[in-house]
Scaffold this motif. Structure first.
Motif, PDB file in Angstrom:
ATOM      1  N   ARG A   1       0.839  -1.200   0.000  1.00 23.60           N
ATOM      2  CA  ARG A   1       0.000   0.000   0.000  1.00 23.60           C
ATOM      3  C   ARG A   1       0.876   1.253   0.000  1.00 23.60           C
ATOM      4  NH1 ARG A   1      -4.949   0.074   3.851  1.00 23.60           N
ATOM      5  NH2 ARG A   1      -3.404  -0.546   5.410  1.00 23.60           N
TER       6      ARG A   1
ATOM      7  N   GLY B   1       2.351   1.772  -3.402  1.00 26.91           N
ATOM      8  CA  GLY B   1       1.410   1.917  -4.510  1.00 26.91           C
ATOM      9  C   GLY B   1       1.354   0.705  -5.416  1.00 26.91           C
TER      10      GLY B   1
ATOM     11  N   ILE C   1      -0.329  -2.857  -6.655  1.00 28.02           N
ATOM     12  CA  ILE C   1      -1.530  -3.682  -6.681  1.00 28.02           C
ATOM     13  C   ILE C   1      -1.132  -5.127  -6.368  1.00 28.02           C
ATOM     14  CG2 ILE C   1      -3.436  -4.566  -8.095  1.00 28.02           C
ATOM     15  CD1 ILE C   1      -3.673  -1.608  -7.493  1.00 28.02           C
TER      16      ILE C   1
ATOM     17  N   ASN D   1      -5.984  -1.784  -2.745  1.00 26.60           N
ATOM     18  CA  ASN D   1      -5.036  -2.291  -3.744  1.00 26.60           C
ATOM     19  C   ASN D   1      -5.055  -3.812  -3.854  1.00 26.60           C
ATOM     20  OD1 ASN D   1      -3.920  -2.519  -1.114  1.00 26.60           O
ATOM     21  ND2 ASN D   1      -1.846  -2.665  -1.946  1.00 26.60           N
TER      22      ASN D   1
ATOM     23  N   ASN E   1     -12.434  -1.971  -4.400  1.00 24.82           N
ATOM     24  CA  ASN E   1     -12.118  -0.768  -5.166  1.00 24.82           C
ATOM     25  C   ASN E   1     -12.943  -0.762  -6.450  1.00 24.82           C
ATOM     26  OD1 ASN E   1     -10.876   1.110  -6.953  1.00 24.82           O
ATOM     27  ND2 ASN E   1      -8.966   0.975  -5.806  1.00 24.82           N
TER      28      ASN E   1
END
Length: 355
Positions: free
Chosen positions: A172, A175, A177, A207, A232
């Motif tokens: 996280r 950044g 996934i 993510n 998300n």
């Protein structure tokens, strides 16, 4: 000719026992088989593109499993997990992907399909192929996506809750996934208070793309049904746009609804059966001088210097030769946990092969 990189190659050989594919040893539920027959009456109709009833039933199944509501809108269905992996990379177009190895070849396959650069993180044999600091160190700010399986295939190793939390927090912050493959998680013992799955934490990680399938859990690889869970909305919709409008057949719809509806008891019975038979296999394999990696899924990773693959194949028994797994090599094999009688037959044949 395409090289075979998976188990289940029963079409070019005379096979009487297939231990190369890790399906549920209890077999497909009888009611699900009947639902496939009934679905024949609907082959003249388009499937429900919105998968309404299937979504509702799987949402309920996952809510029971996780002890919290898993909304139907969190779900994206695929023609098996493989279609979802491909849709993910086509949607996100990651430049840099990290894959710890050994692991399922499908991750490498889809990464190459997206022309992504792959960074392989080789897991230590001395640590029984469990990921540790080396994976965290490889997940740098230029990483776009991580493929990870829990439990891993072909090792069967589960990551600890503490390690998973540390890894997810690290990703996280960077950044990254995370595609978490939990296709074998339903074969593992779980604690409602301290579950090994991240399903119950899905809202905490925007993510996280958690992928599961009915393929192995309900012994229906020929039907093709997988699903993705993600909180998300933006990510979900990007991935959904990569899928055909009618990617699930009426057969997958009907079988999935029936399986999800009876999942709680069926999977509980599965966990107990697999646990007992896995222990039986491990004890007898080690007595034959074969080294066994102590996994927690419905298969076992073995090592021996004896050429057991060819010897068993000559007897019509197929196991998974793992020498083409990146991070393994010659002498590694994977066997499924099957019915007790079949497991006994394998052990008897192995004893003859090694004598």
């Amino acid at each position: 000719m395409q090289q075979n990189i998976h188990g289940g190659d029963i079409y070019s050989r005379q096979i009487r026992l297939d231990f190369s594919v890790n399906g549920n040893p209890l077999g497909m539920p009888a009611e699900a088989r009947l639902s496939l027959l009934a679905a024949i009456n609907h082959v003249g109709e388009y499937p429900d593109a919105a998968a309404g009833e299937l979504t509702e039933t799987v949402s309920h199944m996952l809510s029971v499993q996780s002890g919290r509501e898993i909304p139907g809108e969190y779900l994206v269905f695929g023609n098996g997990a493989s279609e979802l992996f491909l849709a993910i990379v086509h949607a996100l177009k990651p430049e840099n992907i990290v894959i710890p190895v050994p692991s399922f070849y499908g991750y490498e396959y889809v990464a190459k399909a997206a022309d992504s650069h792959i960074k392989y993180v080789y897991l230590s044999e001395e640590a029984a192929f469990c990921p540790g600091k080396e994976l965290l160190q490889a997940l740098t700010a230029d990483t776009d996506l991580l493929f990870l399986a829990n439990p891993n295939n072909p090792t069967g190793q589960l990551m600890s809750r503490e390690y998973l939390r540390e890894l997810m927090e690290h990703c996280r912050q960077q950044g990254i996934i995370v595609v978490l493959d939990e296709c074998f998680i339903e074969f593992c013992e779980t604690d409602r208070e301290q579950p090994v799955s991240l399903l119950g934490k899905i809202d905490q990680y925007a993510n996280l793309l958690l992928v599961r399938a009915f393929t192995k859990s309900f012994a229906m690889p020929g039907v093709r049904l997988g699903y993705l869970v993600c909180s998300n909305e933006g990510l979900r919709e990007e991935i959904r746009r990569q899928l055909p409008e009618w990617n699930l057949s009426v057969f997958a719809h009907r079988a999935g609804i029936v399986c999800a509806g009876q999942a709680e008891q069926y999977l509980q019975e599965t966990v107990e059966y697999v646990k007992t038979e896995r222990a039986y296999l491990r004890e007898d394999l080690e007595a034959l001088g074969i080294r066994v990696v102590s996994g927690k899924a419905d298969f076992l990773l073995l090592y021996t210097t004896q050429p057991i693959y060819d010897r068993l194949l000559a007897k019509g028994i197929l196991i998974r030769n793992c020498e083409n797994f990146r991070g393994l090599g010659e002498g590694y094999y994977r066997i499924a946990v099957k019915k007790h009688e079949e497991n006994g037959m394998l052990l008897d044949e192995l004893e003859q092969c090694l004598s």
